[in-house]
Write a protein that holds these residues in place. Structure first.
Motif, PDB file in Angstrom:
ATOM      1  N   ALA A 172      11.404   2.810  19.457  1.00  0.00           N
ATOM      2  CA  ALA A 172      10.556   3.722  18.650  1.00  0.00           C
ATOM      3  C   ALA A 172       9.971   4.953  19.341  1.00  0.00           C
ATOM      4  N   PRO A 173      10.303   6.189  18.845  1.00  0.00           N
ATOM      5  CA  PRO A 173       9.887   7.306  19.474  1.00  0.00           C
ATOM      6  C   PRO A 173       8.155   7.352  19.650  1.00  0.00           C
ATOM      7  N   SER A 174       7.805   7.809  20.634  1.00  0.00           N
ATOM      8  CA  SER A 174       6.331   8.032  21.058  1.00  0.00           C
ATOM      9  C   SER A 174       6.144   9.026  21.417  1.00  0.00           C
ATOM     10  N   PRO A 175       5.194  10.059  21.106  1.00  0.00           N
ATOM     11  CA  PRO A 175       4.551  10.154  19.631  1.00  0.00           C
ATOM     12  C   PRO A 175       5.578  10.331  18.519  1.00  0.00           C
ATOM     13  N   LEU A 176       5.013   9.643  17.438  1.00  0.00           N
ATOM     14  CA  LEU A 176       6.015   9.844  16.273  1.00  0.00           C
ATOM     15  C   LEU A 176       5.224  10.841  15.295  1.00  0.00           C
ATOM     16  N   HIS A 177       6.076  11.703  14.902  1.00  0.00           N
ATOM     17  CA  HIS A 177       5.402  12.827  13.531  1.00  0.00           C
ATOM     18  C   HIS A 177       5.588  11.980  12.270  1.00  0.00           C
ATOM     19  N   LEU A 178       4.532  11.477  11.825  1.00  0.00           N
ATOM     20  CA  LEU A 178       4.423  10.589  10.646  1.00  0.00           C
ATOM     21  C   LEU A 178       5.564  11.159   9.643  1.00  0.00           C
ATOM     22  N   THR A 179       5.748  11.952   9.407  1.00  0.00           N
ATOM     23  CA  THR A 179       6.701  12.613   8.181  1.00  0.00           C
ATOM     24  C   THR A 179       7.918  12.241   8.391  1.00  0.00           C
ATOM     25  N   ASP A 180       8.263  12.083   9.811  1.00  0.00           N
ATOM     26  CA  ASP A 180       9.691  11.758  10.202  1.00  0.00           C
ATOM     27  C   ASP A 180       9.955  10.235   9.722  1.00  0.00           C
ATOM     28  N   LEU A 181       9.054   9.802   9.527  1.00  0.00           N
ATOM     29  CA  LEU A 181       9.209   8.171   9.128  1.00  0.00           C
ATOM     30  C   LEU A 181       8.963   7.661   7.507  1.00  0.00           C
ATOM     31  N   LEU A 182       7.777   8.592   7.355  1.00  0.00           N
ATOM     32  CA  LEU A 182       7.172   8.210   6.009  1.00  0.00           C
ATOM     33  C   LEU A 182       7.100   9.436   5.065  1.00  0.00           C
ATOM     34  N   GLU A 183       7.387   9.127   3.585  1.00  0.00           N
ATOM     35  CA  GLU A 183       6.905   9.994   2.636  1.00  0.00           C
ATOM     36  C   GLU A 183       5.594   9.864   2.151  1.00  0.00           C
ATOM     37  N   ARG A 184       5.406   8.496   1.889  1.00  0.00           N
ATOM     38  CA  ARG A 184       4.025   8.080   1.328  1.00  0.00           C
ATOM     39  C   ARG A 184       3.545   6.674   1.808  1.00  0.00           C
ATOM     40  N   LEU A 185       2.474   6.481   2.401  1.00  0.00           N
ATOM     41  CA  LEU A 185       1.983   5.222   2.544  1.00  0.00           C
ATOM     42  C   LEU A 185       0.492   5.324   2.304  1.00  0.00           C
ATOM     43  N   GLU A 186       0.117   4.516   1.045  1.00  0.00           N
ATOM     44  CA  GLU A 186      -1.402   4.671   0.863  1.00  0.00           C
ATOM     45  C   GLU A 186      -1.497   3.588  -0.354  1.00  0.00           C
ATOM     46  N   PHE A 187      -2.976   3.376  -0.326  1.00  0.00           N
ATOM     47  CA  PHE A 187      -3.469   2.576  -1.625  1.00  0.00           C
ATOM     48  C   PHE A 187      -4.268   3.254  -2.385  1.00  0.00           C
ATOM     49  N   THR A 188      -3.927   4.012  -3.585  1.00  0.00           N
ATOM     50  CA  THR A 188      -4.514   4.762  -4.104  1.00  0.00           C
ATOM     51  C   THR A 188      -4.765   4.249  -5.940  1.00  0.00           C
ATOM     52  N   HIS A 189      -4.129   3.097  -6.096  1.00  0.00           N
ATOM     53  CA  HIS A 189      -4.962   2.645  -7.226  1.00  0.00           C
ATOM     54  C   HIS A 189      -5.602   1.194  -7.159  1.00  0.00           C
ATOM     55  N   GLY A 190      -6.213   0.887  -6.110  1.00  0.00           N
ATOM     56  CA  GLY A 190      -6.424   1.725  -5.010  1.00  0.00           C
ATOM     57  C   GLY A 190      -6.478   0.814  -3.797  1.00  0.00           C
ATOM     58  N   HIS A 191      -7.290   1.000  -2.797  1.00  0.00           N
ATOM     59  CA  HIS A 191      -7.836   0.048  -2.077  1.00  0.00           C
ATOM     60  C   HIS A 191      -8.882  -0.844  -2.700  1.00  0.00           C
ATOM     61  N   ASN A 192      -8.667  -1.660  -3.565  1.00  0.00           N
ATOM     62  CA  ASN A 192      -9.377  -2.606  -4.547  1.00  0.00           C
ATOM     63  C   ASN A 192      -9.717  -3.771  -3.412  1.00  0.00           C
ATOM     64  N   VAL A 193     -11.268  -4.090  -3.665  1.00  0.00           N
ATOM     65  CA  VAL A 193     -11.760  -5.303  -3.110  1.00  0.00           C
ATOM     66  C   VAL A 193     -12.773  -6.190  -4.069  1.00  0.00           C
ATOM     67  N   LEU A 194     -12.455  -7.317  -4.440  1.00  0.00           N
ATOM     68  CA  LEU A 194     -13.423  -8.339  -5.127  1.00  0.00           C
ATOM     69  C   LEU A 194     -14.211  -9.138  -4.283  1.00  0.00           C
ATOM     70  N   ILE A 195     -15.567  -8.711  -4.203  1.00  0.00           N
ATOM     71  CA  ILE A 195     -16.439  -9.587  -3.410  1.00  0.00           C
ATOM     72  C   ILE A 195     -17.462 -10.088  -4.130  1.00  0.00           C
ATOM     73  N   PRO A 196     -17.802 -11.527  -4.209  1.00  0.00           N
ATOM     74  CA  PRO A 196     -18.963 -11.982  -4.539  1.00  0.00           C
ATOM     75  C   PRO A 196     -19.999 -11.986  -3.112  1.00  0.00           C
ATOM     76  N   THR A 197     -21.038 -11.645  -3.826  1.00  0.00           N
ATOM     77  CA  THR A 197     -22.056 -11.252  -2.505  1.00  0.00           C
ATOM     78  C   THR A 197     -23.446 -11.928  -2.843  1.00  0.00           C
ATOM     79  N   ALA A 198     -24.116 -12.451  -1.956  1.00  0.00           N
ATOM     80  CA  ALA A 198     -25.477 -12.903  -2.002  1.00  0.00           C
ATOM     81  C   ALA A 198     -26.457 -11.872  -1.728  1.00  0.00           C
ATOM     82  N   LEU A 199     -27.371 -11.783  -2.398  1.00  0.00           N
ATOM     83  CA  LEU A 199     -28.548 -10.655  -2.179  1.00  0.00           C
ATOM     84  C   LEU A 199     -29.741 -11.160  -1.896  1.00  0.00           C
TER      85      LEU A 199
END
Length: 356
Positions: free
Chosen positions: A169-196
């Motif tokens: 693998a090339p290093s350093p790597l310009h991210l757009t040379d590998l990826l067009e999109r990498l994201e969690f936009t609908h989204g980075h969802n978490v469901l967490i029961p929490t004690a308070l």
């Protein structure tokens, strides 16, 4: 020459731990210890109070500072700040590489706005919360969420180890040379029961609290590689791994209104499949007996359960992801502001048994 120097500077900056990140990590760890310590103290105090002599009827001092059982339903908005993290990429074309110390951005105020919804059931000083948090996490490809154009977008250069399509693998790597999109936009969802646990009130209206919870990360995984056709893109919800949070906040009560400012430390594991698939919804049904006016409003609500069912079906059948896997973790710090409504309960909580 200027471009090379800039890339080197970026790499040097990316590889050095940020003093501010170290500081907030220490704060988060201290808060976690404080939550545990406060919980232990509250349990000890409850045992001592319960073993005391029965109070006289009508004695106001016999009741807890937080006397009622109550339910609070609310929503909130915030803007996460993410730590850098390594991302491991494996694909069936001979790619087995790690992208080191990648940056993530929130794009918090692009619709849908980052935030969440929750339900808390209080019983005296203790409470249980179901917290659903929706944030965005976008890699630095010079774009915002969903690939939208943004002014002065940053494209990162990252160090790598491993192989890309069977070659070092090339290093350093310009991210757009590998990826067009990498994201969690609908989204980075978490469901967490929490004690308070509630602390000593600052005033009748101001009520500080702490909490710790464990749950699950259910992100919307959106990955596109440069030059690949749309049928190889991944665009779906997945259960990706465990998550936990530490919270510290202060609530203000005005009548039946509950308003609060809260700090959240959230960590989640992301192990996602690259399926080359899109989210399933009712729109995918070809049916003459389901009218479109019914399907359209409900289509978005069916995407997450439909995707999770497909994921479960893949697990059950032992089907390997068609396009490989990505693995990382997301760590964020966030201040949220929210408000909601309080339903008081009928039964007060007392510090000891009440005489008839």
């Amino acid at each position: 020459m200027t471009t090379l120097i800039t890339a080197g500077q970026r790499l040097a900056w990316a590889s050095v731990p940020r003093p501010s990140s170290i500081a907030v990590d220490k704060i988060a760890a201290a808060l976690a210890m404080l939550v545990l310590g406060a919980s232990m103290f509250a349990m000890w105090f409850g045992q001592v109070a319960g073993s005391a002599a029965p109070p006289a009827a009508g004695d106001a001092s016999s009741q807890s500072r937080y006397a009622q059982r109550e339910t609070v339903v609310s929503a909130y908005a915030g803007a996460p700040v993410y730590h850098r993290s390594d991302l491991k990429l494996q694909r069936p074309d001979g790619t087995d590489m790690t992208l080191k110390n990648m940056g993530w951005d929130g794009d918090s105020f692009y619709f849908p706005i980052d935030g969440g919804a929750r339900v808390i059931r209080w019983s005296g000083a203790f409470g249980g919360m179901i917290d659903f948090l929706h944030n965005k996490a976008v890699t630095r490809l010079g774009k915002g969420a969903h690939g939208r154009k943004i002014k002065n977008g940053v494209i990162e250069d990252v160090e790598t180890i491993g192989t890309l399509k069977g070659q070092p693998a090339p290093s350093p790597l310009h991210l757009t040379d590998l990826l067009e999109r990498l994201e969690f936009t609908h989204g980075h969802n978490v469901l967490i029961p929490t004690a308070l646990v509630r602390l000593v009130p600052l005033s009748p209206a101001l009520r500080p609290y702490l909490g710790i919870g464990f749950g699950a990360a259910v992100p919307h995984v959106e990955v596109r590689f440069k030059g690949e056709s749309p049928n190889r893109w991944t665009n779906e919800y997945q259960y990706a791994g465990p998550a936990f949070q530490v919270v510290a906040g202060i609530e203000m009560r005005i009548g039946r209104g509950s308003y609060y400012v809260e700090y959240k430390f959230i960590w989640s594991a992301i192990h996602a499949a690259l399926t080359g698939g899109n989210s399933w919804s009712l729109k995918d049904l070809r049916s003459d007996w389901l009218p479109r006016w019914l399907i359209e409003p409900l289509a978005g609500l069916t995407e997450m359960p439909g995707d999770l069912w497909r994921q479960y079906s893949r697990w059950r059948s032992g089907t390997a992801p068609a396009e490989g896997t990505i693995e990382t973790h997301l760590t964020s710090h966030e201040i949220v502001i929210g408000g909601g409504y309080v339903w008081p309960g009928a039964a007060p909580v007392t510090a000891g048994p009440v005489q008839p």
